[in-house]
Write an enzyme that holds these catalytic residues in place. Structure first.
Site, PDB file in Angstrom:
ATOM      1  N   LYS A   3      27.794  41.433  46.984  1.00  0.00           N
ATOM      2  CA  LYS A   3      27.089  40.245  47.496  1.00  0.00           C
ATOM      3  C   LYS A   3      26.048  40.651  48.530  1.00  0.00           C
ATOM      4  O   LYS A   3      24.920  40.151  48.531  1.00  0.00           O
ATOM      5  CB  LYS A   3      28.084  39.249  48.091  1.00  0.00           C
ATOM      6  N   GLU A  23      42.765  38.844  43.831  1.00  0.00           N
ATOM      7  CA  GLU A  23      42.760  39.415  42.482  1.00  0.00           C
ATOM      8  C   GLU A  23      44.201  39.845  42.183  1.00  0.00           C
ATOM      9  O   GLU A  23      44.996  40.012  43.108  1.00  0.00           O
ATOM     10  CB  GLU A  23      41.845  40.649  42.446  1.00  0.00           C
TER      11      GLU A  23
END
Ligand SMILES: NC(=O)c1ccc[n+]([C@@H]2O[C@H](COP(=O)([O-])OP(=O)(O)OC[C@H]3O[C@@H](n4cnc5c(N)ncnc54)[C@H](OP(=O)(O)O)[C@@H]3O)[C@@H](O)[C@H]2O)c1
Ligand SMILES: *[C@@H]1O[C@H](CO)[C@@H](O)[C@H](O)[C@H]1NC(C)=O
Length: 376
Positions: free
Chosen positions: A239, A224
């Site tokens: 997740k 990122e």
């Protein structure tokens, strides 16, 4: 020809790639007897809608124009509405979307495709579920909010797909659903579900300093914009939560134990990305190096993993045998091992590229095609 009307939320890297895939697959889909009819596209501030959502669509020219405008960093508001479509701004969007869902949901059917990275879409998604719409998600946030939101979204299990929320295009959710639905109890899941952290851990294993590895990962485009968003483990935790909830655990994000690779004193409220990468991160090199060394004395390697087992659900660094599916992992691949009664001694292992706009968008497209039987 079967028509699948859809609204796309989010046209970032993944959303744009999805539009491009849909346009370039037209003749393939025609051979399959399917037409994906895009009736609306929105970003964070604007919504483009076909003038008549029953009979019209945003044509391929418009979809590609949407991609160009967004790639330029402009707003969809710069598209001048023609007879074919209308453009709405901010405050009008939720109402417009709900209106379309009410019109199409129970007649032609309508799929909501969430390729945003926002938790703001949860409100709309919750509403359209009851209006008969289908939901396809690449966005993890709707499924990792409260249990109440989660229950709502999955209340019609056949109408939701979210393969790309875990492992991008890898068939993780579909495989787990197949195991669960035949009553084979899953007692353990262990996975490396961050391409960035997979890359970082295999590079530090080769003796490179963490700080240097993170900087090169950033320049390779693996992280990122602020690498702390990857190093903190929150994305992996989301997740893990999606997988745990799929297994029936009624838990929230705050019950997952998360190991961050940087301390709070180096957080984004304390220092800028530049300060973090410039000075602070190198203070972490020695500790990681020592842990790598200690693990290697036992024939082990360090991996940043998610583990779901019994009541345990945690993400962080673990020492694993070099010669295990996770220990053998190199580079930015994702890998997930599923242990159940049928896959006990020999786990089901799913491995491959677990990120990237192209793979993620392909996973979303496959999800849309997977619900085709729900459309008249
Ligand atoms: N890229 C990958 O490899 C990958 C892999 C697996 C899953 N995912 C997931 O896929 C999703 C999309 O990723 P990305 O890389 O494409 O993100 P991105 O480039 O940041 O794009 C996000 C898009 O969502 C839009 N958006 C923000 N808030 C919105 C709202 N309230 N309603 C509608 N649209 C909104 C943004 O609008 P603006 O343009 O106006 O800002 C932008 O177009 C994320 O949830 C990500 O976690 C990505
Ligand atoms: C995905 O799309 C984003 C936004 O366009 C871009 O910055 C990024 O480089 C792309 N990632 C890959 C791996 O192509």
């Amino acid at each position: 020809m079967k028509n699948i009307p859809l609204i796309l939320m989010g046209c970032g890297g993944v959303g744009r790639q999805l539009l491009q895939h849909m346009v370039s697959c037209r003749s393939l889909h025609a051979k399959l007897g399917i037409h994906l009819r895009v009736v609306g596209v929105c970003d964070s501030k604007s919504l483009v809608v076909a003038s008549d959502v029953f009979s019209m669509e945003l044509g391929d020219e418009i979809l590609l124009e949407v991609c160009r405008v967004k790639l330029d960093g402009s707003s969809l508001l710069t598209l001048s509405g023609s007879g074919e479509f209308q453009v709405f701004a901010n405050s009008e969007i939720p109402k417009r979307i709900i209106d379309i869902a009410a019109l199409l949901g129970k007649s032609t059917g309508l799929a909501f495709v969430d390729c945003s990275a926002s938790s703001e879409t949860i409100g709309v998604l919750n509403r359209v579920v009851d209006l008969g719409c289908c939901i396809v998600l690449a966005n993890k946030k709707p499924l990792t909010s409260t249990m109440e939101d989660y229950d709502k979204l999955v209340s019609y299990p056949r109408r939701i797909r979210h393969e790309s929320t875990v492992g991008a295009g890898l068939p993780v959710i579909a495989s787990l659903n197949r195991i669960i639905s035949c009553g084979d109890p899953v007692h353990r899941i262990i996975g490396s579900l961050s391409g960035t952290l997979g890359y970082v851990m295999s590079e530090v294993e080769d003796g490179k300093p963490l700080s240097q590895v993170v900087k090169s990962a950033k320049s390779l485009g693996y992280t990122e914009p602020d690498p702390r968003d990857d190093l903190g483990g929150m994305d992996v935790a989301r997740k893990a939560l999606i997988l745990a909830r799929l297994l029936g655990r009624r838990i929230n994000l705050d019950s997952i134990k998360i190991e961050s690779l940087y301390p709070e004193e180096m957080g984004s409220s304390v220092m800028s990305t530049e300060e973090f990468l410039g000075n602070a991160i190198s203070l972490l090199d020695k500790n990681i190096q020592e842990r790598v060394h200690k693990a290697s004395l036992n024939g082990n390697v360090l991996r940043y993993v998610c583990v779901i087992e019994g009541s345990r659900c945690e993400v962080g660094i673990q020492e694993l045998p070099k010669n295990s599916p996770l220990g053998r992992l190199r580079g930015s691949d994702n890998v997930l091992g599923i242990y159940s009664r049928c896959y006990n001694e020999q786990p089901l292992v799913i491995q491959g590229a677990g990120a990237g706009n192209d793979t993620t968008a392909s996973g979303v497209l496959a999800d849309i095609l997977d619900i085709q039987d729900l459309f008249p």
